[in-house]
Structure formats: structure tokens, C-alpha cells
Design an enzyme around this catalytic site. Structure first.
Site, PDB file in Angstrom:
ATOM      1  N   ARG A   2       0.896  -1.311   0.107  1.00 25.60           N
ATOM      2  CA  ARG A   2       0.035  -0.019  -0.035  1.00 25.60           C
ATOM      3  C   ARG A   2       0.851   1.383   0.084  1.00 25.60           C
ATOM      4  O   ARG A   2       1.598   1.429   0.800  1.00 25.60           O
ATOM      5  CB  ARG A   2      -0.650   0.106   1.304  1.00 25.60           C
ATOM      6  CG  ARG A   2      -2.170  -0.426   1.190  1.00 25.60           C
ATOM      7  CD  ARG A   2      -3.134  -0.203   2.326  1.00 25.60           C
ATOM      8  NE  ARG A   2      -2.695   0.240   3.427  1.00 25.60           N
ATOM      9  CZ  ARG A   2      -3.490   0.913   4.767  1.00 25.60           C
ATOM     10  NH1 ARG A   2      -4.938   0.958   4.180  1.00 25.60           N
ATOM     11  NH2 ARG A   2      -3.147   1.229   5.652  1.00 25.60           N
ATOM     12  N   THR A  28      -1.225   7.409  -0.919  1.00 31.51           N
ATOM     13  CA  THR A  28      -2.398   7.555  -1.725  1.00 31.51           C
ATOM     14  C   THR A  28      -3.287   6.514  -1.368  1.00 31.51           C
ATOM     15  O   THR A  28      -4.375   6.212  -1.400  1.00 31.51           O
ATOM     16  CB  THR A  28      -1.919   7.360  -3.115  1.00 31.51           C
ATOM     17  OG1 THR A  28      -1.221   5.877  -3.252  1.00 31.51           O
ATOM     18  CG2 THR A  28      -1.081   8.244  -3.711  1.00 31.51           C
ATOM     19  N   ASP A  63       0.016  -2.981  11.874  1.00 32.62           N
ATOM     20  CA  ASP A  63       0.204  -3.215  10.581  1.00 32.62           C
ATOM     21  C   ASP A  63       0.686  -4.559  10.785  1.00 32.62           C
ATOM     22  O   ASP A  63       1.593  -5.094  11.470  1.00 32.62           O
ATOM     23  CB  ASP A  63       1.449  -2.353  10.308  1.00 32.62           C
ATOM     24  CG  ASP A  63       1.916  -2.583   8.898  1.00 32.62           C
ATOM     25  OD1 ASP A  63       1.990  -1.696   8.076  1.00 32.62           O
ATOM     26  OD2 ASP A  63       2.037  -3.829   8.516  1.00 32.62           O
ATOM     27  N   ASP A 115       4.238  -5.771   9.714  1.00 33.04           N
ATOM     28  CA  ASP A 115       5.220  -5.218  10.667  1.00 33.04           C
ATOM     29  C   ASP A 115       5.281  -6.107  11.767  1.00 33.04           C
ATOM     30  O   ASP A 115       6.113  -6.285  12.552  1.00 33.04           O
ATOM     31  CB  ASP A 115       4.922  -3.689  10.838  1.00 33.04           C
ATOM     32  CG  ASP A 115       5.517  -2.738   9.998  1.00 33.04           C
ATOM     33  OD1 ASP A 115       6.091  -3.303   8.899  1.00 33.04           O
ATOM     34  OD2 ASP A 115       5.251  -1.574  10.128  1.00 33.04           O
TER      35      ASP A 115
HETATM   36  C1  PRP Z   1      -1.651  -4.567   4.348  1.00 33.21           C
HETATM   37  C2  PRP Z   1      -2.376  -5.590   4.590  1.00 33.21           C
HETATM   38  C3  PRP Z   1      -3.065  -5.999   3.101  1.00 33.21           C
HETATM   39  C4  PRP Z   1      -3.167  -4.276   2.896  1.00 33.21           C
HETATM   40  C5  PRP Z   1      -4.440  -3.793   3.388  1.00 33.21           C
HETATM   41  O1  PRP Z   1      -0.067  -4.882   3.447  1.00 33.21           O
HETATM   42  O2  PRP Z   1      -1.539  -6.845   4.632  1.00 33.21           O
HETATM   43  O3  PRP Z   1      -2.585  -6.226   2.159  1.00 33.21           O
HETATM   44  O4  PRP Z   1      -2.298  -3.695   3.834  1.00 33.21           O
HETATM   45  O5  PRP Z   1      -4.908  -2.507   3.272  1.00 33.21           O
HETATM   46  P1  PRP Z   1      -6.008  -1.945   2.064  1.00 33.21           P
HETATM   47  O6  PRP Z   1      -7.043  -2.970   2.290  1.00 33.21           O
HETATM   48  O7  PRP Z   1      -6.314  -0.769   2.334  1.00 33.21           O
HETATM   49  O8  PRP Z   1      -5.430  -2.369   0.699  1.00 33.21           O
HETATM   50  P2  PRP Z   1       0.784  -3.729   3.274  1.00 33.21           P
HETATM   51  O9  PRP Z   1       0.449  -3.010   1.993  1.00 33.21           O
HETATM   52  O10 PRP Z   1       1.051  -2.885   4.473  1.00 33.21           O
HETATM   53  O11 PRP Z   1       2.209  -4.589   2.875  1.00 33.21           O
HETATM   54  P3  PRP Z   1       2.887  -5.666   3.835  1.00 33.21           P
HETATM   55  O12 PRP Z   1       1.952  -6.984   3.828  1.00 33.21           O
HETATM   56  O13 PRP Z   1       4.035  -5.923   3.061  1.00 33.21           O
HETATM   57  O14 PRP Z   1       3.319  -5.202   5.049  1.00 33.21           O
HETATM   58  N1  URA Z   2      -2.978  -2.945   6.809  1.00 31.99           N
HETATM   59  C1  URA Z   2      -2.519  -3.346   7.895  1.00 31.99           C
HETATM   60  O1  URA Z   2      -1.619  -4.269   8.160  1.00 31.99           O
HETATM   61  N2  URA Z   2      -3.427  -2.773   9.006  1.00 31.99           N
HETATM   62  C2  URA Z   2      -4.308  -2.103   8.944  1.00 31.99           C
HETATM   63  O2  URA Z   2      -5.112  -1.648   9.931  1.00 31.99           O
HETATM   64  C3  URA Z   2      -4.707  -1.632   7.520  1.00 31.99           C
HETATM   65  C4  URA Z   2      -4.138  -1.822   6.321  1.00 31.99           C
END
Ligand code: PRP
Ligand code: URA
Length: 209
Positions: free
Chosen positions: A104, A108, A200, A203
Site C-alpha cells: 500500500r 495514496t 500493521d 510489521d
Molecule cells: C497490508 C495488508 C493488506 C493491505 C490492506 O499490507 O496485509 O495487504 O495492507 O490494506 P488495504 O485494504 O487498504 O489495501 P501492506 O501494504 O502494509 O504490505 P505488507 O503486507 O508487505 O506489510
Molecule cells: N494494513 C494493515 O496491516 N493494517 C491495517 O490496519 C490496515 C492495513
């Protein structure tokens, strides 16, 4: 809500509470996500089609139930999807795996693709897309768009937490894809995080910031 199943099993809810707690360690969070994925996996596969095959037990022959069709596919939305994937592969060891690399954009909130690899015959298989968080649904919609673009027609979406806004957007974009989640939380905050949520997920799983 139509097309949405909330898995309210007490063990799921108990484990989820520990995962939400900010004091839970990285190791604890990972272990719980793996445990919870077994319980969610049970629900998301509950109505898989069975056929029978003839086998010989030590006593007699019988027509015994066995899963019908080609092996299913777990499509993990990277990174955090891998936390659910590991447990699901314990449950269905012969499943095939697709990886959808998306992150994400912090400003944006759009999903940015950086990797994609999937079995070539997605159209012949049930595809269960896995990602712990369904927030704005940008990532979920992009992942399913991509999988459909590569031929998938029979999909389900499995997450741990969903925001009501994300569920609404996702079910509008992909009304043919049932959603399974352990909780529909209250709302998204101004930064697109699920509230109360768990933070997150990537994380917390990997100890990054
Ligand atoms: C997180 C999560 C989803 C996304 C959800 O991933 O695992 O993929 O955010 O958010 P959305 O519904 O608003 O798109 P992130 O982009 O943080 O990547 P990561 O899993 O690599 O930490
Ligand atoms: N992605 C995450 O990991 N946590 C949230 O709360 C939203 C998006």
C-alpha cells in the site's frame, strides 16, 4: 451481510484478542496467526466438493470420501498473507500456491504491484486469496483483479480483520467472491488503518516498522 461469513468460533475470537494486544511479541503474533489460520481454513473449506474412491481397509473394500477436482490454490498477498498461508498449507499440504506482491502506498493508499507468480491453470481450480487485513480493500480488489485476469473464476477471500468500508467496496467490485473474516471492526482511521484493529500486520509479523 451478503457474501460475508464472520467466523465467530470462540478459539478464533480468543486468539484474535491476544493478537490485537500491542504487548504481544512478534513471536507470539506469528504463532497465533498460524494457529488461527487452521481454524479459518476449516471454515473456508467447509463446503468443498467430495467424491468417492475405492480403497481397501485392512478389513474390507469401501467407497471412501475424497476431495473432488484439481488441488486448490492459496493465493497469498505479500507479505502478511504468508502468515495465513503457512498454517493453511499444514491443513491442505497438496495445495498449489500463488504469490501476489502488493504494498500500500502510504500516501495514496493505492495498491502497488511488485510481484506475481501463479499456477498457469487457475481457471480449473478453486483459488482462496489470503491476507490478514482488508482495510480500504484496494489490495484485495487489485489481487482479485489480477487473478481473474490470469484466468481464475472460482475465488474466495480469507482475511482476519475487515473494515466495514473495505467489505462494502470489495463486495461491490467482486460480488462473486465470498469473504471470510474473523471480525468486521468499527471503521478505518484517517490513515486507512482498521480501528480497533491490530496495527500493521506485516510489521507485527516480521518485527519491521
Ligand atoms: C497490508 C495488508 C493488506 C493491505 C490492506 O499490507 O496485509 O495487504 O495492507 O490494506 P488495504 O485494504 O487498504 O489495501 P501492506 O501494504 O502494509 O504490505 P505488507 O503486507 O508487505 O506489510
Ligand atoms: N494494513 C494493515 O496491516 N493494517 C491495517 O490496519 C490496515 C492495513
Amino acid at each position: 451481510m451478503k457474501g460475508v461469513t464472520v467466523v465467530d468460533h470462540p478459539l478464533v475470537q480468543h486468539k484474535l484478542t491476544i493478537m490485537r494486544d500491542k504487548e504481544t511479541s512478534t513471536a507470539g503474533f506469528r504463532r497465533l496467526l498460524r494457529e488461527i489460520s487452521l481454524l479459518l481454513g476449516y471454515e473456508v473449506t467447509r463446503d468443498l466438493e467430495l467424491t468417492t474412491k475405492k480403497i481397501e481397509t485392512p478389513l474390507t473394500t469401501m467407497d471412501a470420501p475424497t476431495l473432488e477436482g484439481k488441488k486448490l490454490v492459496f493465493a497469498s498477498v505479500l507479505r502478511a498473507g504468508n502468515g495465513l498461508l503457512e498454517g493453511l498449507l499444514d491443513l491442505v499440504p497438496a495445495a498449489r500456491v500463488a504469490h501476489v506482491g502488493l504494498y500500500r502506498d502510504h500516501d495514496t493508499l493505492e495498491a502497488v504491484e511488485y510481484f506475481f507468480k501463479a499456477p498457469s491453470d487457475l481457471g480449473d481450480r478453486l483459488v482462496i486469496v489470503v491476507d490478514p487485513m482488508l482495510a480500504t480493500a484496494n489490495s484485495a480488489i487489485a489481487a482479485v483483479d489480477k487473478l481473474k485476469g490470469r484466468g481464475a473464476t472460482n475465488l474466495r477471500y480469507l482475511c482476519l480483520l475487515a473494515a466495514p468500508e473495505g467489505i462494502e467496496r470489495f463486495t461491490k467490485a467482486h460480488p462473486d467472491v465470498p469473504v471470510f473474516t474473523a471480525s468486521i471492526d468499527e471503521r478505518l482511521n484517517e490513515k486507512g488503518y482498521i480501528v480497533p484493529g491490530l496495527g500493521d500486520a506485516g510489521d507485527r509479523m516480521y518485527g519491521t516498522k
